[in-house]
Design a protein around this motif. Structure first.
Motif, PDB file in Angstrom:
ATOM      1  N   VAL A  50      37.763  17.459 120.369  1.00 47.14           N
ATOM      2  CA  VAL A  50      36.600  18.616 119.794  1.00 47.14           C
ATOM      3  C   VAL A  50      36.944  20.152 119.871  1.00 47.14           C
ATOM      4  N   HIS A  51      35.957  20.358 118.482  1.00 45.27           N
ATOM      5  CA  HIS A  51      35.849  21.495 117.438  1.00 45.27           C
ATOM      6  C   HIS A  51      34.897  22.226 117.208  1.00 45.27           C
ATOM      7  N   ILE A  52      34.857  22.849 117.463  1.00 51.97           N
ATOM      8  CA  ILE A  52      33.626  24.317 117.376  1.00 51.97           C
ATOM      9  C   ILE A  52      33.715  25.086 116.368  1.00 51.97           C
ATOM     10  N   ARG A  53      33.231  25.074 114.990  1.00 56.65           N
ATOM     11  CA  ARG A  53      33.117  25.586 113.812  1.00 56.65           C
ATOM     12  C   ARG A  53      31.504  26.586 113.199  1.00 56.65           C
ATOM     13  N   GLN A  54      31.516  27.573 112.451  1.00 59.31           N
ATOM     14  CA  GLN A  54      30.078  28.412 112.162  1.00 59.31           C
ATOM     15  C   GLN A  54      29.905  27.637 111.111  1.00 59.31           C
ATOM     16  N   ALA A  55      28.356  27.852 111.470  1.00 59.70           N
ATOM     17  CA  ALA A  55      28.087  27.147 109.895  1.00 59.70           C
ATOM     18  C   ALA A  55      26.384  27.512 110.451  1.00 59.70           C
ATOM     19  N   GLU A  56      25.979  27.463 108.277  1.00 57.28           N
ATOM     20  CA  GLU A  56      24.295  27.951 108.901  1.00 57.28           C
ATOM     21  C   GLU A  56      23.886  27.151 109.462  1.00 57.28           C
ATOM     22  N   ARG A  57      24.261  25.622 108.909  1.00 56.90           N
ATOM     23  CA  ARG A  57      23.198  25.049 110.604  1.00 56.90           C
ATOM     24  C   ARG A  57      23.763  24.267 111.444  1.00 56.90           C
ATOM     25  N   ALA A  58      23.581  23.499 112.219  1.00 58.54           N
ATOM     26  CA  ALA A  58      23.965  22.109 112.673  1.00 58.54           C
ATOM     27  C   ALA A  58      24.071  21.369 112.701  1.00 58.54           C
ATOM     28  N   GLU A  59      25.202  20.742 112.761  1.00 63.28           N
ATOM     29  CA  GLU A  59      25.814  19.555 112.245  1.00 63.28           C
ATOM     30  C   GLU A  59      26.929  19.008 112.979  1.00 63.28           C
ATOM     31  N   ILE A  60      26.750  17.838 113.568  1.00 60.43           N
ATOM     32  CA  ILE A  60      28.059  16.798 114.705  1.00 60.43           C
ATOM     33  C   ILE A  60      28.102  15.761 113.365  1.00 60.43           C
ATOM     34  N   ARG A  61      29.747  15.906 113.462  1.00 59.26           N
ATOM     35  CA  ARG A  61      30.919  14.878 112.646  1.00 59.26           C
ATOM     36  C   ARG A  61      31.583  14.451 113.523  1.00 59.26           C
ATOM     37  N   ALA A  62      31.529  13.121 113.866  1.00 58.53           N
ATOM     38  CA  ALA A  62      32.485  12.451 115.282  1.00 58.53           C
ATOM     39  C   ALA A  62      33.893  11.439 113.713  1.00 58.53           C
ATOM     40  N   THR A  63      34.914  11.435 113.859  1.00 63.04           N
ATOM     41  CA  THR A  63      35.851  10.597 113.326  1.00 63.04           C
ATOM     42  C   THR A  63      36.307   9.639 114.180  1.00 63.04           C
ATOM     43  N   PHE A  64      36.398   8.604 113.632  1.00 65.30           N
ATOM     44  CA  PHE A  64      37.338   7.740 114.619  1.00 65.30           C
ATOM     45  C   PHE A  64      37.823   6.613 114.516  1.00 65.30           C
ATOM     46  N   THR A  65      39.730   6.473 115.101  1.00 65.76           N
ATOM     47  CA  THR A  65      40.294   5.082 114.650  1.00 65.76           C
ATOM     48  C   THR A  65      39.536   4.043 115.053  1.00 65.76           C
ATOM     49  N   THR A  66      40.040   2.999 113.235  1.00 65.65           N
ATOM     50  CA  THR A  66      39.786   1.963 114.097  1.00 65.65           C
ATOM     51  C   THR A  66      40.519   0.759 113.175  1.00 65.65           C
ATOM     52  N   PRO A  67      40.384  -0.440 113.754  1.00 69.00           N
ATOM     53  CA  PRO A  67      41.731  -1.714 113.324  1.00 69.00           C
ATOM     54  C   PRO A  67      41.141  -1.078 111.377  1.00 69.00           C
TER      55      PRO A  67
END
Length: 77
Positions: A50-67
């Motif tokens: 989990v990484h938190i960063r400063q931004a002008e608006r709220a955003e969520i990004r999730a990166t997955f490893t998949t087959p």
């Protein structure tokens, strides 16, 4: 971006799902209030993905490893 905390009364539902080889690699939370969000979350969890960063608006990004290779859901920076 502050998550709700759930206390399961029985086994976590994820334990009943088949393992399809998908794993969370990174969860990025961006917020205009990044410092406050980090201060609120730190006592509740310590998770290197989990990484938190400063931004002008709220955003969520999730990166997955998949087959089929890495997949990202959410806003792009």
């Amino acid at each position: 971006l502050f998550p709700m905390l759930l206390q399961w009364q029985s086994a976590h539902p994820a334990s009943q799902l088949p393992d399809l080889g998908v794993r969370l690699e990174r969860l990025e939370l961006a917020s205009p209030e990044a410092a406050a969000l980090a201060a609120a979350l730190t006592p509740l969890m310590s998770e290197a993905r989990v990484h938190i960063r400063q931004a002008e608006r709220a955003e969520i990004r999730a990166t997955f490893t998949t087959p089929a290779g890495p997949k990202t859901l959410g806003d792009t920076p």
